[in-house]
Design a protein around this motif. Structure first.
Motif, PDB file in Angstrom:
ATOM      1  N   VAL A 196       0.826  -1.213   0.000  1.00  0.00           N
ATOM      2  CA  VAL A 196       0.000   0.000   0.000  1.00  0.00           C
ATOM      3  C   VAL A 196       0.864   1.268   0.000  1.00  0.00           C
ATOM      4  O   VAL A 196       0.497   2.260  -0.636  1.00  0.00           O
ATOM      5  CB  VAL A 196      -0.985  -0.027   1.186  1.00  0.00           C
ATOM      6  N   PRO A 197       2.024   1.279   0.668  1.00  0.00           N
ATOM      7  CA  PRO A 197       2.881   2.468   0.557  1.00  0.00           C
ATOM      8  C   PRO A 197       3.287   2.797  -0.884  1.00  0.00           C
ATOM      9  O   PRO A 197       3.383   3.975  -1.242  1.00  0.00           O
ATOM     10  CB  PRO A 197       4.101   2.102   1.411  1.00  0.00           C
ATOM     11  N   LEU A 198       3.519   1.772  -1.716  1.00  0.00           N
ATOM     12  CA  LEU A 198       3.813   2.031  -3.125  1.00  0.00           C
ATOM     13  C   LEU A 198       2.605   2.663  -3.819  1.00  0.00           C
ATOM     14  O   LEU A 198       2.755   3.551  -4.663  1.00  0.00           O
ATOM     15  CB  LEU A 198       4.186   0.735  -3.854  1.00  0.00           C
ATOM     16  N   VAL A 199       1.411   2.185  -3.479  1.00  0.00           N
ATOM     17  CA  VAL A 199       0.184   2.767  -4.045  1.00  0.00           C
ATOM     18  C   VAL A 199       0.073   4.232  -3.640  1.00  0.00           C
ATOM     19  O   VAL A 199      -0.270   5.098  -4.456  1.00  0.00           O
ATOM     20  CB  VAL A 199      -1.061   1.990  -3.573  1.00  0.00           C
ATOM     21  N   ALA A 200       0.400   4.524  -2.382  1.00  0.00           N
ATOM     22  CA  ALA A 200       0.341   5.907  -1.891  1.00  0.00           C
ATOM     23  C   ALA A 200       1.364   6.784  -2.601  1.00  0.00           C
ATOM     24  O   ALA A 200       1.070   7.930  -2.979  1.00  0.00           O
ATOM     25  CB  ALA A 200       0.573   5.940  -0.380  1.00  0.00           C
ATOM     26  N   LEU A 201       2.567   6.271  -2.806  1.00  0.00           N
ATOM     27  CA  LEU A 201       3.583   7.012  -3.536  1.00  0.00           C
ATOM     28  C   LEU A 201       3.126   7.294  -4.960  1.00  0.00           C
ATOM     29  O   LEU A 201       3.251   8.430  -5.453  1.00  0.00           O
ATOM     30  CB  LEU A 201       4.898   6.220  -3.548  1.00  0.00           C
ATOM     31  N   GLY A 202       2.576   6.279  -5.607  1.00  0.00           N
ATOM     32  CA  GLY A 202       2.087   6.467  -6.973  1.00  0.00           C
ATOM     33  C   GLY A 202       0.972   7.487  -7.050  1.00  0.00           C
ATOM     34  O   GLY A 202       0.935   8.323  -7.959  1.00  0.00           O
ATOM     35  N   THR A 203       0.057   7.443  -6.078  1.00  0.00           N
ATOM     36  CA  THR A 203      -1.041   8.411  -6.051  1.00  0.00           C
ATOM     37  C   THR A 203      -0.510   9.832  -5.890  1.00  0.00           C
ATOM     38  O   THR A 203      -0.973  10.760  -6.556  1.00  0.00           O
ATOM     39  CB  THR A 203      -2.015   8.095  -4.904  1.00  0.00           C
ATOM     40  N   GLY A 204       0.479   9.986  -4.989  1.00  0.00           N
ATOM     41  CA  GLY A 204       1.060  11.315  -4.788  1.00  0.00           C
ATOM     42  C   GLY A 204       1.702  11.859  -6.053  1.00  0.00           C
ATOM     43  O   GLY A 204       1.538  13.034  -6.399  1.00  0.00           O
ATOM     44  N   LEU A 205       2.426  11.005  -6.775  1.00  0.00           N
ATOM     45  CA  LEU A 205       3.054  11.434  -8.026  1.00  0.00           C
ATOM     46  C   LEU A 205       2.010  11.760  -9.089  1.00  0.00           C
ATOM     47  O   LEU A 205       2.147  12.731  -9.843  1.00  0.00           O
ATOM     48  CB  LEU A 205       4.009  10.348  -8.526  1.00  0.00           C
ATOM     49  N   LEU A 206       0.966  10.936  -9.159  1.00  0.00           N
ATOM     50  CA  LEU A 206      -0.112  11.207 -10.113  1.00  0.00           C
ATOM     51  C   LEU A 206      -0.804  12.539  -9.801  1.00  0.00           C
ATOM     52  O   LEU A 206      -1.025  13.365 -10.692  1.00  0.00           O
ATOM     53  CB  LEU A 206      -1.132  10.072 -10.088  1.00  0.00           C
ATOM     54  N   TRP A 207      -1.146  12.728  -8.540  1.00  0.00           N
ATOM     55  CA  TRP A 207      -1.842  13.953  -8.114  1.00  0.00           C
ATOM     56  C   TRP A 207      -0.983  15.178  -8.418  1.00  0.00           C
ATOM     57  O   TRP A 207      -1.460  16.177  -8.966  1.00  0.00           O
ATOM     58  CB  TRP A 207      -2.143  13.857  -6.622  1.00  0.00           C
ATOM     59  N   PHE A 208       0.300  15.098  -8.097  1.00  0.00           N
ATOM     60  CA  PHE A 208       1.226  16.194  -8.364  1.00  0.00           C
ATOM     61  C   PHE A 208       1.345  16.455  -9.866  1.00  0.00           C
ATOM     62  O   PHE A 208       1.258  17.602 -10.332  1.00  0.00           O
ATOM     63  CB  PHE A 208       2.592  15.835  -7.767  1.00  0.00           C
ATOM     64  N   GLY A 209       1.522  15.393 -10.627  1.00  0.00           N
ATOM     65  CA  GLY A 209       1.653  15.560 -12.070  1.00  0.00           C
ATOM     66  C   GLY A 209       0.392  16.061 -12.737  1.00  0.00           C
ATOM     67  O   GLY A 209       0.447  16.725 -13.783  1.00  0.00           O
ATOM     68  N   TRP A 210      -0.757  15.762 -12.122  1.00  0.00           N
ATOM     69  CA  TRP A 210      -2.049  16.138 -12.709  1.00  0.00           C
ATOM     70  C   TRP A 210      -2.218  17.665 -12.799  1.00  0.00           C
ATOM     71  O   TRP A 210      -2.987  18.154 -13.616  1.00  0.00           O
ATOM     72  CB  TRP A 210      -3.196  15.538 -11.910  1.00  0.00           C
ATOM     73  N   TYR A 211      -1.511  18.410 -11.981  1.00  0.00           N
ATOM     74  CA  TYR A 211      -1.581  19.864 -12.117  1.00  0.00           C
ATOM     75  C   TYR A 211      -1.037  20.293 -13.469  1.00  0.00           C
ATOM     76  O   TYR A 211      -1.565  21.220 -14.106  1.00  0.00           O
ATOM     77  CB  TYR A 211      -0.801  20.538 -10.981  1.00  0.00           C
ATOM     78  N   GLY A 212       0.009  19.639 -13.935  1.00  0.00           N
ATOM     79  CA  GLY A 212       0.516  19.920 -15.270  1.00  0.00           C
ATOM     80  C   GLY A 212      -0.428  19.408 -16.338  1.00  0.00           C
ATOM     81  O   GLY A 212      -0.587  20.019 -17.406  1.00  0.00           O
ATOM     82  N   PHE A 213      -1.063  18.285 -16.067  1.00  0.00           N
ATOM     83  CA  PHE A 213      -2.014  17.668 -16.985  1.00  0.00           C
ATOM     84  C   PHE A 213      -3.184  18.603 -17.265  1.00  0.00           C
ATOM     85  O   PHE A 213      -3.571  18.822 -18.419  1.00  0.00           O
ATOM     86  CB  PHE A 213      -2.513  16.381 -16.326  1.00  0.00           C
ATOM     87  N   ASN A 214      -3.762  19.154 -16.199  1.00  0.00           N
ATOM     88  CA  ASN A 214      -4.958  19.985 -16.344  1.00  0.00           C
ATOM     89  C   ASN A 214      -4.648  21.466 -16.539  1.00  0.00           C
ATOM     90  O   ASN A 214      -5.094  22.079 -17.507  1.00  0.00           O
ATOM     91  CB  ASN A 214      -5.869  19.803 -15.134  1.00  0.00           C
ATOM     92  N   ALA A 215      -3.858  22.048 -15.647  1.00  0.00           N
ATOM     93  CA  ALA A 215      -3.554  23.475 -15.783  1.00  0.00           C
ATOM     94  C   ALA A 215      -2.766  23.748 -17.063  1.00  0.00           C
ATOM     95  O   ALA A 215      -2.965  24.768 -17.733  1.00  0.00           O
ATOM     96  CB  ALA A 215      -2.771  23.962 -14.567  1.00  0.00           C
ATOM     97  N   GLY A 216      -1.889  22.829 -17.439  1.00  0.00           N
ATOM     98  CA  GLY A 216      -1.103  23.019 -18.652  1.00  0.00           C
ATOM     99  C   GLY A 216      -1.934  22.990 -19.922  1.00  0.00           C
ATOM    100  O   GLY A 216      -1.501  23.493 -20.966  1.00  0.00           O
TER     101      GLY A 216
END
Length: 404
Positions: A196-216
Motif C-alpha cells: 500500500v505504501p507504493l500505491v500511496a507514492l504512486g497516487t502522490g506522483l499522479l496527483w502532483f503531475g495532474w496539475y501539469g495535466f490539467n492546468a497546462g
C-alpha cells in the motif's frame, strides 16, 4: 515566429515534465496493487510506453494528430519525424515554439495506453502487449486526439474536452473493459495489494503531475490556468473523502486504498471540465466521482469482471462522467473561450457531449476487442497458467522485485 514568450514557454516545459512524471507514478500505483510476483511486469508496461510511444510519436504520431485533416478523423503525414518544424515554427500560442506542443502532447500519448494495463494485469504476454500498445495508439488514441484537439470533426462540431475526459480516460477505460472481457479472468488471483505504501507514492506522483495535466492544457498562464489548477485539487480532495466515506459506510471500515483510489477517480472526472467550470462545480464533480466510481467498481465486482485494478470503474466511468457533467455545468463566466452548459440553457452542447462520449466509448471498446482477437491470431495474448502461477516477473522477464 513572434518573440519568444519565455514565461509561457517555461511554464509549458514544466507542465510537460509534470505529465511525464505521471507515468512513473502510475507504475508505482499499479505496482503496489499487484502481488510481489508481478510488480516488475506491470511497472515495465508503463515504462516501456515512455520509450516506444515516444518513438511512434516522433516518427508519425504527432503528425497524424495535429497535421492537416483527412475526413475530420485523422491528420496526415506532412510532419513525419517532425519534418518542417523549425525553431521559428509557432504553436497555437504564437509565443511558444511548436516543439513545446510536440513534447507536451507526447506525455499524454505515453500515459494513456499505460492506464489500460491495470485491467489485464498478471495475464497478458509482453509480446502481445507491445502489439497492443502500437495498434491502439494508431487506431484509437490518435484519431480521437485529432477529432477533439487537432481540428477534427468533433472539435469543429463544438465538443469540449479540456484535458482528456474522452481523449485519455474514457477511451482507456472502455479499452480496459474490452480487454478484460476478451482475455478473461485470471486463473491465479492476487491476495490484494502487496504494498500500500507504493500505491500511496504512486497516487502522490499522479496527483502532483495532474496539475501539469490539467492546468497546462490552457497552454498559457492566465486566470483559466489558475481555475484549472484549483479545480483539479478540489475535485480530487472531495472525491477522495467521499469514496472514503461511502466505503466506510458500506464496508464498515475506512481504507487507505479507498481514499487513494477515490482521489484518482476525482482527478479523472474533473479532467475534461477543469478549465470550463467554477470551483463550486469542481466540488460537485468530486463528490459525484466519489459516489459513482465507487459503485461502478462495486458493479464490476458483482458482475465478476476481472478488471484487476479498476481501470473501467475509475477512468472509463470517471472520464465519461466528467464529460457529461461538463455538458451540464460549463460556464463562460469561468472560461470565455468555452461555452455554457445545460443549466445555463444550452441543451445543444449537452447533447453534443453525450454523442461524442457514445461514439468514443463504442469505438474504443469495439476496436480494442477486435484488435485483441487479431493479435491472438499472431501471438498468444494470454500467458500460460504456469506463468500466472510463477508470476510474470520471472516467467516473462527473468527478474524479481524482491530478494526475499
Amino acid at each position: 515566429m513572434s518573440s519568444l514568450d519565455t514565461g509561457n514557454t517555461a511554464f509549458m516545459l514544466l507542465c510537460s515534465s509534470l505529465v511525464m512524471l505521471m507515468t512513473p507514478g502510475l507504475a508505482f500505483f499499479y505496482g503496489g496493487l499487484v502481488s510481489r510476483r508481478n510488480v516488475l511486469a506491470i511497472m515495465m508496461q508503463s515504462y516501456v510506453s515512455m520509450g516506444w510511444t515516444t518513438v511512434i510519436w516522433f516518427a508519425f504520431g504527432y503528425s497524424l494528430c495535429f497535421s492537416g485533416d483527412v475526413g475530420g478523423v485523422i491528420g496526415n503525414l506532412d510532419m513525419v519525424f517532425l519534418r518542417g518544424i523549425t525553431l521559428a515554427t509557432p504553436s497555437s500560442n504564437p509565443g511558444i515554439p511548436l516543439f513545446v506542443h510536440v513534447a507536451y502532447q507526447m506525455m499524454f500519448a505515453i500515459i494513456t495506453p499505460a492506464l489500460i494495463t491495470g485491467a489485464f494485469t498478471n495475464r497478458v504476454s509482453f509480446k502481445a502487449y507491445m502489439a497492443f500498445l502500437t495498434l491502439w495508439l494508431i487506431f484509437v488514441y490518435f484519431p480521437f486526439v485529432h477529432m477533439i484537439w487537432g481540428g477534427g470533426i468533433l472539435q469543429k462540431w463544438g465538443v469540449l474536452d479540456f484535458a482528456g475526459g474522452i481523449v485519455v480516460h474514457n477511451i482507456a477505460g472502455m479499452a480496459a473493459l474490452a480487454s478484460i472481457l476478451y482475455v478473461g479472468r485470471r486463473k491465479v488471483l492476487d491476495g490484494g495489494p502487496h504494498s500500500v505504501p507504493l500505491v500511496a507514492l504512486g497516487t502522490g506522483l499522479l496527483w502532483f503531475g495532474w496539475y501539469g495535466f490539467n492546468a497546462g492544457s490552457e497552454f498559457q498562464v492566465d486566470s483559466v490556468t489558475a481555475i484549472a489548477f484549483l479545480n483539479t485539487d478540489v475535485a480530487a480532495s472531495f472525491a477522495a473523502v467521499t469514496w472514503l466515506g461511502v466505503g466506510w459506510w458500506v464496508e464498515k471500515r475506512p481504507t487507505f486504498v479507498g481514499l487513494l483510489t477515490g482521489a484518482v477517480g476525482g482527478l479523472a472526472t474533473i479532467t475534461p471540465a477543469a478549465g470550463y467550470v467554477s470551483p463550486v462545480t469542481a466540488m460537485i464533480i468530486g463528490i459525484a466521482a466519489g459516489i459513482v466510481c465507487y459503485y461502478a467498481v462495486a458493479l464490476k465486482n458483482r458482475l465478476k469482471w476481472d478488471d484487476a485494478l479498476d481501470v473501467w470503474g475509475v477512468h472509463g466511468v470517471g472520464g465519461g462522467l466528467g464529460i457529461v457533467l461538463l455538458g451540464v455545468f460549463a460556464s463562460t463566466a469561468f472560461n470565455p473561450a468555452g461555452t455554457d452548459g445545460l443549466i445555463a440553457g444550452n441543451g445543444g452542447f449537452f447533447l453534443k457531449q453525450l454523442v461524442a462520449l457514445a461514439i468514443a466509448s463504442v469505438w474504443a471498446f469495439a476496436f480494442t476487442y477486435g484488435m485483441l482477437w487479431l493479435i491472438d491470431r499472431v501471438t498468444a495474448v494470454k500467458v500460460a497458467v504456469a506463468a500466472e502461477e510463477s508470476g510474470l516477473d520471472v516467467a516473462l522477464h527473468g527478474e524479481t522485485a524482491y530478494l526475499t
